[in-house]
Scaffold this active site. Structure first.
Site, PDB file in Angstrom:
ATOM      1  N   ARG A 164       0.627  -1.233  -0.029  1.00 55.47           N
ATOM      2  CA  ARG A 164      -0.017  -0.052  -0.019  1.00 55.47           C
ATOM      3  C   ARG A 164       0.809   1.428  -0.165  1.00 55.47           C
ATOM      4  NH1 ARG A 164      -2.333  -3.264  -1.371  1.00 55.47           N
ATOM      5  NH2 ARG A 164      -4.324  -4.267  -0.740  1.00 55.47           N
ATOM      6  N   SER A 241     -11.353  -0.166   2.177  1.00 46.08           N
ATOM      7  CA  SER A 241     -11.055  -0.447   3.896  1.00 46.08           C
ATOM      8  C   SER A 241     -10.136   0.715   4.418  1.00 46.08           C
ATOM      9  CB  SER A 241      -9.614  -1.315   3.401  1.00 46.08           C
ATOM     10  OG  SER A 241     -10.105  -2.621   2.965  1.00 46.08           O
ATOM     11  N   GLU A 342      -5.845   4.230   5.444  1.00 46.10           N
ATOM     12  CA  GLU A 342      -5.382   4.251   4.019  1.00 46.10           C
ATOM     13  C   GLU A 342      -5.711   5.446   3.260  1.00 46.10           C
ATOM     14  OE1 GLU A 342      -5.932  -0.157   2.433  1.00 46.10           O
ATOM     15  OE2 GLU A 342      -6.962   1.156   0.944  1.00 46.10           O
TER      16      GLU A 342
HETATM   17  C1  LIG Z   1     -15.646   0.369  -2.268  1.00 41.83           C
HETATM   18  C2  LIG Z   1     -14.223   0.582  -2.403  1.00 41.83           C
HETATM   19  C3  LIG Z   1     -13.346  -0.589  -2.644  1.00 41.83           C
HETATM   20  C4  LIG Z   1     -11.769  -0.361  -2.438  1.00 41.83           C
HETATM   21  N1  LIG Z   1     -11.096  -1.529  -2.811  1.00 41.83           N
HETATM   22  C5  LIG Z   1      -9.792  -1.397  -2.935  1.00 41.83           C
HETATM   23  C6  LIG Z   1      -9.103  -2.644  -2.817  1.00 41.83           C
HETATM   24  O1  LIG Z   1      -9.415  -3.608  -2.864  1.00 41.83           O
HETATM   25  N2  LIG Z   1      -7.585  -2.554  -2.856  1.00 41.83           N
HETATM   26  C7  LIG Z   1      -7.034  -1.241  -2.775  1.00 41.83           C
HETATM   27  O2  LIG Z   1      -5.801  -0.806  -2.816  1.00 41.83           O
HETATM   28  N3  LIG Z   1      -7.804  -0.014  -2.799  1.00 41.83           N
HETATM   29  C8  LIG Z   1      -9.083  -0.024  -2.724  1.00 41.83           C
HETATM   30  N4  LIG Z   1     -10.172   0.936  -2.519  1.00 41.83           N
HETATM   31  C9  LIG Z   1      -9.373   2.350  -2.670  1.00 41.83           C
HETATM   32  C10 LIG Z   1      -9.180   3.155  -3.969  1.00 41.83           C
HETATM   33  O3  LIG Z   1     -10.046   2.540  -4.747  1.00 41.83           O
HETATM   34  C11 LIG Z   1      -7.960   2.821  -4.812  1.00 41.83           C
HETATM   35  O4  LIG Z   1      -6.714   3.223  -3.698  1.00 41.83           O
HETATM   36  C12 LIG Z   1      -7.882   3.560  -6.046  1.00 41.83           C
HETATM   37  O5  LIG Z   1      -6.570   3.134  -6.645  1.00 41.83           O
HETATM   38  C13 LIG Z   1      -7.802   5.076  -5.735  1.00 41.83           C
HETATM   39  O6  LIG Z   1      -7.896   5.719  -7.021  1.00 41.83           O
HETATM   40  P1  LIG Z   1      -8.519   6.869  -7.065  1.00 41.83           P
HETATM   41  O7  LIG Z   1      -8.287   7.568  -8.657  1.00 41.83           O
HETATM   42  O8  LIG Z   1     -10.035   7.114  -6.644  1.00 41.83           O
HETATM   43  O9  LIG Z   1      -7.590   8.147  -6.445  1.00 41.83           O
HETATM   44  P2  LIG Z   1      -8.137   9.517  -5.474  1.00 41.83           P
HETATM   45  O10 LIG Z   1      -9.115   8.856  -4.607  1.00 41.83           O
HETATM   46  O11 LIG Z   1      -8.757  10.304  -6.290  1.00 41.83           O
HETATM   47  O12 LIG Z   1      -6.817   9.904  -4.913  1.00 41.83           O
HETATM   48  C14 LIG Z   1      -5.933   9.163  -4.061  1.00 41.83           C
HETATM   49  C15 LIG Z   1      -4.569   9.786  -3.871  1.00 41.83           C
HETATM   50  O13 LIG Z   1      -3.877   9.262  -5.132  1.00 41.83           O
HETATM   51  C16 LIG Z   1      -3.736  10.570  -5.789  1.00 41.83           C
HETATM   52  N5  LIG Z   1      -3.773  10.480  -7.228  1.00 41.83           N
HETATM   53  C17 LIG Z   1      -4.909  10.184  -7.740  1.00 41.83           C
HETATM   54  N6  LIG Z   1      -4.664  10.169  -9.188  1.00 41.83           N
HETATM   55  C18 LIG Z   1      -3.351  10.695  -9.428  1.00 41.83           C
HETATM   56  C19 LIG Z   1      -2.702  11.071 -10.341  1.00 41.83           C
HETATM   57  N7  LIG Z   1      -3.054  10.940 -11.762  1.00 41.83           N
HETATM   58  N8  LIG Z   1      -1.228  11.725 -10.325  1.00 41.83           N
HETATM   59  C20 LIG Z   1      -0.982  11.700  -9.004  1.00 41.83           C
HETATM   60  N9  LIG Z   1      -1.741  11.427  -7.800  1.00 41.83           N
HETATM   61  C21 LIG Z   1      -2.825  10.893  -8.205  1.00 41.83           C
HETATM   62  C22 LIG Z   1      -4.360  11.667  -5.052  1.00 41.83           C
HETATM   63  O14 LIG Z   1      -3.728  12.903  -5.091  1.00 41.83           O
HETATM   64  C23 LIG Z   1      -4.543  11.139  -3.531  1.00 41.83           C
HETATM   65  O15 LIG Z   1      -3.513  11.339  -2.943  1.00 41.83           O
HETATM   66  C24 LIG Z   1     -11.283   0.835  -2.574  1.00 41.83           C
HETATM   67  C25 LIG Z   1     -12.167   2.029  -2.497  1.00 41.83           C
HETATM   68  C26 LIG Z   1     -13.723   1.913  -2.502  1.00 41.83           C
HETATM   69  C27 LIG Z   1     -14.430   3.088  -2.239  1.00 41.83           C
END
Ligand SMILES: Cc1cc2nc3c(=O)[nH]c(=O)nc-3n(C[C@H](O)[C@H](O)[C@H](O)COP(=O)(O)OP(=O)(O)OC[C@H]3O[C@@H](n4cnc5c(N)ncnc54)[C@H](O)[C@@H]3O)c2cc1C
Length: 348
Positions: A164, A241, A342
């Protein structure tokens, strides 16, 4: 590029909390990302990079600067040394890419089906689930380096992937904007069958399941735990999570098992690197008085997953953070472990 003012951020997140961004832009090319950065710099505004908003708690006060919601799209396919390469725009929906890879019968990300968010978000916390993580397939990450404005391609090793974490959420946090990610997948490869629930699902099958049926099974299992965004399921109003599974040194682990044994309990744990043990954060939360369905006003614990804090409807970010603090405090009192959140806390 259109730059909007005073835009509500809550609808752009899965938690549905948080105040407005002073400015919001949705760059769909590298040039537009650069333009956004210049806009913020010229006005002395803080910059926040938003992906799919699925791993965030945004403060009730919102974001005082520019939120850049990366909208770079496109999935380009190629081949190299027997691998299928997929170069994917950071703004693509992650699960759309997984679906494409499975349709092409390429193995490597099938167990990551159904994770919400964007492709650009996946290297940040080295997204993982059900026995796979993106570190295994990321070849390189194309970035804009905010330190000197250069476009830099980082190889997988340079990303420093661990459980992570990567350089993007630790040592180099805030330095890079991810523009594209290249993944190397195995054409015709078998699905990863490591995770207990997945093995159970396919128990009795005579043949190795296909990537398509593995993807379907993962999505079904995730839906049963509200870990798939399903319209109408209010247990999905979360960031997945909420706490990382703690990785403990031998003495810390012994102390934890001693405390558990004193209550006739056994802590679920798994081997980790360097003689460490990874302990189930869900267990720690549950055995600290926050079981599935726990409710405190507008927030609570998902009825389907002990590790997901959920917004029960009208929650504020402050309510989520109060529950987070309460859980951390109780877990530390009872088990001597500091749980680490997380999701990224924005503007807090
Ligand atoms: C229902 C649910 C289930 C999930 N299950 C999992 C799982 O099984 N495993 C897991 O690891 N995670 C899980 N997650 C967490 C999440 O989905 C992941 O971490 C996902 O990859 C976050 O991506 P995002 O584009 O939504 O990022 P955001 O939430 O928009 O941003 C998260 C972080 O990443 C940075 N970021 C995003 N895009 C960029 C970019 N292009 N350049 C630089 N920085 C960036 C943001 O600045 C921030 O710091 C889950 C979330 C939910 C709601």
């Amino acid at each position: 590029m259109n730059i909007q003012e005073n835009v509500a951020l809550a609808p752009l997140t899965t938690f549905k909390v948080g105040g407005p961004a002073r400015y919001l832009a949705q760059p769909s090319t590298t040039a537009e990302v650069v333009e956004g950065v210049q806009f913020a710099r010229a006005r002395g505004l803080p910059l926040f990079v938003l992906g799919g908003g699925s791993n965030l708690v945004i403060s009730d006060a919102g974001w005082p600067g520019l939120a850049l919601k990366i909208a770079i799209s496109g999935i380009d396919e190629g081949n190299e040394n027997g691998k299928s390469l997929f170069e994917v725009g950071a703004g693509e929906e992650w699960d759309r890419f997984v679906a494409r890879s499975v349709t092409r019968n390429c193995a490597g990300v099938e167990c990551l089906s159904g994770i919400p968010g964007s492709v650009g978000g996946t290297p940040v916390q080295n997204v993982g689930a059900y026995g796979q993580e993106v570190a295994e397939t990321v070849v390189s990450v194309l970035t804009l380096d905010l330190r000197d404005g250069q476009i830099r391609e980082l190889c997988s090793e340079a990303c420093g992937f661990q459980y992570r974490t990567s350089i993007f959420n630790t040592s180099e946090r805030g330095r890079f904007i991810i523009l594209r990610v290249t993944y190397a997948l195995t054409p015709g490869g078998p699905p990863r069958m490591q995770y207990a629930d997945l093995k159970k699902h396919f128990a009795g099958f005579q043949q190795t399941p296909s990537l398509t049926s593995t993807r379907e099974a993962v999505r079904r299992i995730r839906a049963s735990k509200a870990m798939l965004i399903t319209p109408g399921d209010e247990d999905c109003r979360s960031a997945g999570s909420f706490f990382k599974n703690p990785v403990l040194a031998a003495e810390q682990y012994e102390e934890l098992t001693r405390r558990a044994a004193a209550k006739s309990l056994q802590v679920p744990s798994y081997p980790a690197l360097d003689a460490q043990r990874k302990v189930s954060a869900a267990w720690l939360v549950e055995y600290s008085g926050f079981g599935k369905g726990y409710r405190s006003g507008q927030v609570g614990i998902s009825r389907k997953h002990a590790l997901a804090i959920v917004n029960r409807g009208e929650a504020a970010a402050a309510d989520i953070l109060a529950l987070k603090d309460h859980i951390q405090q109780r877990v530390e009192e009872l088990w001597g472990i500091q749980l680490e959140p997380e999701p990224v806390l924005v503007g807090l």
